[in-house]
Design a protein around this motif. Structure first.
Motif, short mmCIF file in Angstrom:
data_model
loop_
_atom_site.label_atom_id
_atom_site.label_comp_id
_atom_site.label_asym_id
_atom_site.label_seq_id
_atom_site.Cartn_x
_atom_site.Cartn_y
_atom_site.Cartn_z
N SER A 87 0.83 -1.21 0.00
CA SER A 87 0.00 0.00 0.00
C SER A 87 0.86 1.26 0.00
O SER A 87 0.52 2.25 -0.67
CB SER A 87 -0.93 0.00 1.22
N GLY A 88 1.98 1.22 0.72
CA GLY A 88 2.88 2.37 0.75
C GLY A 88 3.49 2.64 -0.61
O GLY A 88 3.61 3.81 -1.04
N LEU A 89 3.86 1.58 -1.32
CA LEU A 89 4.42 1.74 -2.66
C LEU A 89 3.40 2.33 -3.63
O LEU A 89 3.71 3.25 -4.40
CB LEU A 89 4.91 0.38 -3.18
N VAL A 90 2.18 1.82 -3.58
CA VAL A 90 1.14 2.33 -4.49
C VAL A 90 0.74 3.76 -4.10
O VAL A 90 0.46 4.60 -4.97
CB VAL A 90 -0.09 1.40 -4.48
N LEU A 91 0.75 4.06 -2.79
CA LEU A 91 0.46 5.43 -2.35
C LEU A 91 1.52 6.39 -2.89
O LEU A 91 1.20 7.49 -3.36
CB LEU A 91 0.42 5.50 -0.83
N GLY A 92 2.79 5.96 -2.84
CA GLY A 92 3.85 6.78 -3.43
C GLY A 92 3.63 6.99 -4.92
O GLY A 92 3.84 8.08 -5.45
N SER A 93 3.18 5.93 -5.61
CA SER A 93 2.86 6.04 -7.03
C SER A 93 1.76 7.07 -7.27
O SER A 93 1.84 7.89 -8.19
CB SER A 93 2.43 4.68 -7.56
N SER A 94 0.73 7.04 -6.43
CA SER A 94 -0.39 7.95 -6.58
C SER A 94 0.03 9.41 -6.36
O SER A 94 -0.40 10.31 -7.08
CB SER A 94 -1.50 7.57 -5.59
N VAL A 95 0.90 9.63 -5.37
CA VAL A 95 1.39 10.99 -5.08
C VAL A 95 2.22 11.51 -6.24
O VAL A 95 2.05 12.66 -6.69
CB VAL A 95 2.21 11.00 -3.77
N ILE A 96 3.14 10.67 -6.76
CA ILE A 96 3.97 11.09 -7.89
C ILE A 96 3.10 11.37 -9.11
O ILE A 96 3.31 12.35 -9.84
CB ILE A 96 5.01 10.01 -8.21
N PHE A 97 2.08 10.52 -9.33
CA PHE A 97 1.21 10.72 -10.48
C PHE A 97 0.41 12.02 -10.34
O PHE A 97 0.11 12.67 -11.34
CB PHE A 97 0.25 9.54 -10.63
N ALA A 98 0.09 12.42 -9.11
CA ALA A 98 -0.61 13.69 -8.91
C ALA A 98 0.25 14.86 -9.36
O ALA A 98 -0.22 15.80 -10.02
CB ALA A 98 -0.98 13.84 -7.43
N PHE A 99 1.56 14.81 -9.03
CA PHE A 99 2.47 15.86 -9.50
C PHE A 99 2.58 15.83 -11.03
O PHE A 99 2.66 16.88 -11.68
CB PHE A 99 3.85 15.69 -8.87
N PHE A 100 2.59 14.62 -11.60
CA PHE A 100 2.63 14.49 -13.05
C PHE A 100 1.40 15.15 -13.69
O PHE A 100 1.53 15.86 -14.69
CB PHE A 100 2.69 13.01 -13.44
N VAL A 101 0.23 14.91 -13.13
CA VAL A 101 -1.00 15.49 -13.67
C VAL A 101 -0.95 17.01 -13.63
O VAL A 101 -1.34 17.69 -14.58
CB VAL A 101 -2.23 14.96 -12.89
N MET A 102 -0.45 17.55 -12.51
CA MET A 102 -0.36 19.00 -12.40
C MET A 102 0.58 19.58 -13.44
O MET A 102 0.28 20.61 -14.08
CB MET A 102 0.12 19.37 -10.99
#
Length: 306
Positions: A169-184
């Protein structure tokens, strides 16, 4: 034929394209889990490298096509723009994807999709922080619903699985956070160079870097895995990477980002259903409640952002 019929058909095609894109992205986690189950030799680096190896020719062709149709009004990219395209491509399609593939070695496809789908809420929070503006009460309620729903699903999975659920879950959460910066960042770039062109360029760069990572770590031996793994990786490349990327872009052009965000909320539901029938993952009342809360929260946040 009524005059508004062509417009309705145009919008209907847009909705179908976004829905197909959501279906393709939703199936990615299922394909990854199926590939992991084929052989213990399959790991995140091998699988993501095969995905990018099969995807690269399509994105290179798209890049060439965009270069050829580039009009005189569209200037060539500056060195700074190339740097940003490359950086964002690595963030969204290399770092975020690699963490996501790693996480799926430890947690279920349903839980992975729920955590990953929180990225619009992170976009809302980060945007407010960077722009130094307060989050309004409506968005706060939406965020609370999303995180409460995620907590319900996560706590239930803790009762089913081992301590590895924390790591996954921590790895996927990190993925989600990085993807949020990518979207921005990608929102800024697509305004200057177009979504299709940005996708083709950034994905091509990410593919090359991912393949280079594999070669540096393990050499050029790509062909030591069971045939079924290559079949699943090719399906993932075509139907859960290349086509969804361009379907979503084309759909957004027709119906707008706001409507596309509504249709995209079907993604986690599709993943849950596919995981139930193809991976024998359980669907419980708690999971359905948590999923509903997350989807409601993400929908409200996405509409507000749009």
């Amino acid at each position: 034929m009524p005059k508004h019929a062509p417009e309705q058909r145009y919008l209907l095609i847009g909705f179908l394209l976004v829905l197909l894109g959501a279906l393709g992205f939703a199936a990615k986690a299922i394909l990854i889990k199926l590939a992991y189950a084929v052989s213990p030799d399959v790991d995140a680096l091998a699988l993501i490298s095969l995905r990018m190896l099969f995807s690269l020719p399509f994105f290179l062709l798209a890049s060439v096509w965009h270069n050829r149709k580039q009009s005189k009004e569209e200037s060539s990219l500056t060195a700074k723009q190339w740097f940003l395209v490359g950086l964002l491509g690595l963030m969204g399609y290399y770092f975020a994807s690699y963490l996501d593939f790693l996480g799926l070695q430890y947690i279920s496809a349903g839980l992975e999709r729920m955590i990953l789908f929180l990225y619009p809420t992170f976009v809302a929070v980060f945007s407010a922080l960077f722009n130094k503006r307060a989050i309004n009460s409506r968005t706060l309620i939406a965020l609370s619903l999303s995180y409460a729903g995620m907590a319900l699903v996560f706590i239930e999975h803790l009762s089913w699985e081992t301590d590895a659920v924390w790591l996954g879950s921590g790895l996927v959460l990190g993925s989600s956070v990085i993807f949020a910066f990518f979207v921005m960042g990608s929102a800024m770039m697509t305004r200057t160079m177009g979504s299709g062109r940005f996708t083709a360029y950034s994905m091509s760069i990410a593919c090359v870097v991912t393949i280079s990572h594999f070669v540096a770590a393990r050499g050029i031996e790509f062909w030591h895995l069971p045939v079924e793994v290559y079949r699943l990786a090719f399906i993932m490349a075509v139907f859960s990477t290349v086509l969804p990327s361009f379907f979503l872009n084309a759909g957004i052009r027709r119906i707008g980002a706001g409507s596309a965000s509504i249709v995209s909320t079907t993604g986690p539901i599709i993943t849950l259903v596919l995981a139930h029938f193809l991976l024998d993952e359980a669907i419980t009342q708690t999971q359905l409640l948590g999923t509903a809360l997350v989807l409601i929260g993400v929908y409200v946040v996405s509409r507000a952002k749009a």
